[in-house]
Design an enzyme around this catalytic site. Structure first.
Site, PDB file in Angstrom:
ATOM      1  N   LYS A 147       0.863  -1.189   0.000  1.00 58.62           N
ATOM      2  CA  LYS A 147       0.000   0.000   0.000  1.00 58.62           C
ATOM      3  C   LYS A 147       0.895   1.233   0.000  1.00 58.62           C
ATOM      4  CE  LYS A 147      -4.345  -1.454   2.114  1.00 58.62           C
ATOM      5  NZ  LYS A 147      -5.278  -1.225   3.245  1.00 58.62           N
ATOM      6  N   LYS A 231       1.289 -10.657   8.691  1.00 62.37           N
ATOM      7  CA  LYS A 231       0.927  -9.712   7.634  1.00 62.37           C
ATOM      8  C   LYS A 231       1.153 -10.340   6.262  1.00 62.37           C
ATOM      9  CE  LYS A 231       0.577  -5.282   5.825  1.00 62.37           C
ATOM     10  NZ  LYS A 231       0.572  -3.845   6.073  1.00 62.37           N
ATOM     11  N   GLU A 241      -7.291  -6.168  -0.665  1.00 60.57           N
ATOM     12  CA  GLU A 241      -8.368  -5.966   0.294  1.00 60.57           C
ATOM     13  C   GLU A 241      -9.740  -6.062  -0.353  1.00 60.57           C
ATOM     14  OE1 GLU A 241      -7.231  -3.029   3.231  1.00 60.57           O
ATOM     15  OE2 GLU A 241      -9.312  -2.774   3.839  1.00 60.57           O
ATOM     16  N   ARG A 246      -7.840  -9.062   4.438  1.00 60.55           N
ATOM     17  CA  ARG A 246      -6.913  -7.956   4.692  1.00 60.55           C
ATOM     18  C   ARG A 246      -7.550  -6.902   5.592  1.00 60.55           C
ATOM     19  NH1 ARG A 246      -2.191  -5.376   0.826  1.00 60.55           N
ATOM     20  NH2 ARG A 246      -1.452  -3.979   2.432  1.00 60.55           N
ATOM     21  N   ASN A 250      -7.226  -3.903   9.909  1.00 56.90           N
ATOM     22  CA  ASN A 250      -7.725  -2.597  10.333  1.00 56.90           C
ATOM     23  C   ASN A 250      -8.313  -2.626  11.742  1.00 56.90           C
ATOM     24  OD1 ASN A 250      -7.024  -1.627   7.838  1.00 56.90           O
ATOM     25  ND2 ASN A 250      -9.038  -2.002   6.956  1.00 56.90           N
ATOM     26  N   HIS A 253      -8.698   0.485  13.833  1.00 53.47           N
ATOM     27  CA  HIS A 253      -8.425   1.625  12.963  1.00 53.47           C
ATOM     28  C   HIS A 253      -9.638   2.510  12.698  1.00 53.47           C
ATOM     29  CE1 HIS A 253      -4.534  -0.198  12.468  1.00 53.47           C
ATOM     30  NE2 HIS A 253      -4.134   0.752  11.643  1.00 53.47           N
ATOM     31  N   HIS A 257      -9.082   6.084  13.671  1.00 54.79           N
ATOM     32  CA  HIS A 257      -9.105   7.136  12.652  1.00 54.79           C
ATOM     33  C   HIS A 257      -9.967   8.317  13.113  1.00 54.79           C
ATOM     34  CE1 HIS A 257      -9.174   8.892   8.596  1.00 54.79           C
ATOM     35  NE2 HIS A 257     -10.435   9.156   8.870  1.00 54.79           N
ATOM     36  N   HIS A 271      -0.529   7.926  15.093  1.00 59.31           N
ATOM     37  CA  HIS A 271      -1.376   6.883  14.501  1.00 59.31           C
ATOM     38  C   HIS A 271      -1.465   5.641  15.394  1.00 59.31           C
ATOM     39  CE1 HIS A 271      -3.182   4.198  11.573  1.00 59.31           C
ATOM     40  NE2 HIS A 271      -2.187   3.355  11.769  1.00 59.31           N
TER      41      HIS A 271
HETATM   42 ZN    ZN Z   1      -2.108   1.320  11.317  1.00 59.56          ZN
END
Ligand code: ZN
Ligand code: ADP
Length: 372
Positions: A147, A231, A241, A246, A250, A253, A257, A271
């Site tokens: 990514k 991973k 994803e 995948r 997250n 997340h 986020h 983060h």
């Molecule tokens: Zn992360």
């Protein structure tokens, strides 16, 4: 030393984890340096910190092998992930005469890796690159999986591409210079792997987390290798994803986020810190739905708190309510979505994608947590 292969049709690559690897760069990256033997410069991208710490040593090691690096150094931080820097970087690569069979080297954390990966995805319609991640977060997460992205006004990582590296070189020794706070933030993603799919690894982290954070070599290498192995397996099953596989990565997340957005993606909440708090919220919400025992939710929270990561929402001193945090979660704000897929837990090491989560209920839950 551990070598983990990321198995992707036609684009498989190795992740090599070994102490002192950076000092042996000319040997370990030899196949990807061959093309520069004739005297063309080796393009290496760093930020001012990684360049200051490791630039000179790399330059002299390469020189000892008849190679000459040319450095492109960006300012540290997310501001390097912009169209402006991308334009300068791609112009620089073209001026150096980089070809599709060349490899560009990325020495830094997630910021440098994301920027270089994307630049290489679009330069000459895709040239090679080698990741040398220097933060724990990048070593266990962002350097593997392909990514790549930059940020725009509309949000973080919205412009990007899937572009896999040709090699990932992880030297745990470079974490010796990483600030403790960055180390802990990266450790949140390590805990994530245990929580999402590997209860035995989570047990191990409960017992050995302090050694990992103290950069004890054996513990650190094991934590990195176990994270990367998970991973790599997930990426091999679901590179883009498109399945739920995948998406498991997250965990924490969506909540995280929202917290990062509310704190302006600033130093107030890194983060990994947002992910840590997000995993606590995912565990507590799962317990509230009766899907995980209160004791397991407490274990998840305890491991995060033990690493001195945020585990208690009021400590973030937010001034918003749950509804506002939910607004941050909606990707398409106009759509006024009533539900979103959420990563929840059925137990330690058993994350799953829940599709029946009502956002009004999430807002109510967050109000309770904010007042807890
Ligand atoms: Zn992360
Ligand atoms: P992440 O990998 O968490 O996305 P960044 O790329 O933003 O993070 O890096 C976080 C900070 O750590 C930056 O200021 C960067 O310059 C610095 N940094 C990266 N690697 C090292 C290192 N090995 N030693 C010291 N500082 C580092």
């Amino acid at each position: 030393m551990a070598v983990i292969s990321v198995a992707l049709a036609g684009r498989s690559y190795d992740v090599v984890i070994e102490e002192g690897l950076l000092a042996r760069l000319p040997a370990t990256a030899a196949p990807f340096l061959k093309g520069y033997a004739g005297g063309r410069p080796v393009p290496i991208v760093a930020d001012t910190n990684t360049y200051r710490l490791y630039g000179e040593a790399i330059t002299s090691d390469l020189a000892a092998h008849g190679l000459r690096p040319e450095w492109f150094v960006v300012e540290p931080g997310e501001d390097a992930k912009t169209w402006g820097v991308l334009e300068k970087l791609t112009d620089w690569l073209l001026a150096l005469g980089v070809t599709r069979t060349d490899h560009v080297f990325a020495l830094g954390g997630g910021v440098v890796g994301d920027l270089v990966g994307f630049a290489c995805a679009v330069t000459k319609r895709g040239c090679g690159f080698v990741q040398i991640p220097t933060t724990l977060l990048a070593q266990v997460d962002s350097s593997v999986g392909g990514k790549t992205a930059i940020n725009t006004k509309a949000g973080k990582n919205l412009i990007g591409a899937f572009h896999q590296p040709a090699l990932v070189l992880i030297d745990p020794l470079v974490l010796g210079t990483l600030p403790d706070r960055e180390m802990r933030a990266g450790y949140a993603e390590v805990l994530k792997y245990g929580l999402l799919g590997n209860a035995a690894f989570f047990d191990w982290l409960e017992a050995n987390g302090t050694k990992v954070l103290a950069r004890e070599p054996a513990a650190l290498e094991h934590a990195i290798a176990a994270s990367i192995a998970m991973k790599a397996a997930i990426v091999a099953e679901d590179e883009r994803e498109t399945l739920d596989r995948r998406a498991l990565l997250n965990l924490g997340h969506t909540f995280g986020h929202a917290l990062e957005a509310e704190t302006g993606f600033s130093d107030r909440l890194l983060h990994g810190e947002g992910v840590a708090m997000g995993m606590v919220l995912a565990a507590r919400y799962s317990a509230r739905r009766g899907e995980i025992s209160g004791a397991d939710a407490e274990r998840a929270t305890g491991a995060i708190a033990a690493a001195e990561l945020p585990a208690h929402l009021p400590a973030l001193r937010l001034t918003c309510d749950g509804a506002r945090l939910v607004d941050h979660m909606r990707h398409d704000k106009k759509a006024e979505a009533k539900t979103l897929p959420f990563l929840l837990l059925k137990g330690i090491g058993q994350a799953y994608v829940a599709r029946d989560v009502d956002l009004t209920d999430i807002a109510a839950f967050l109000d309770e947590e904010l007042a807890a």
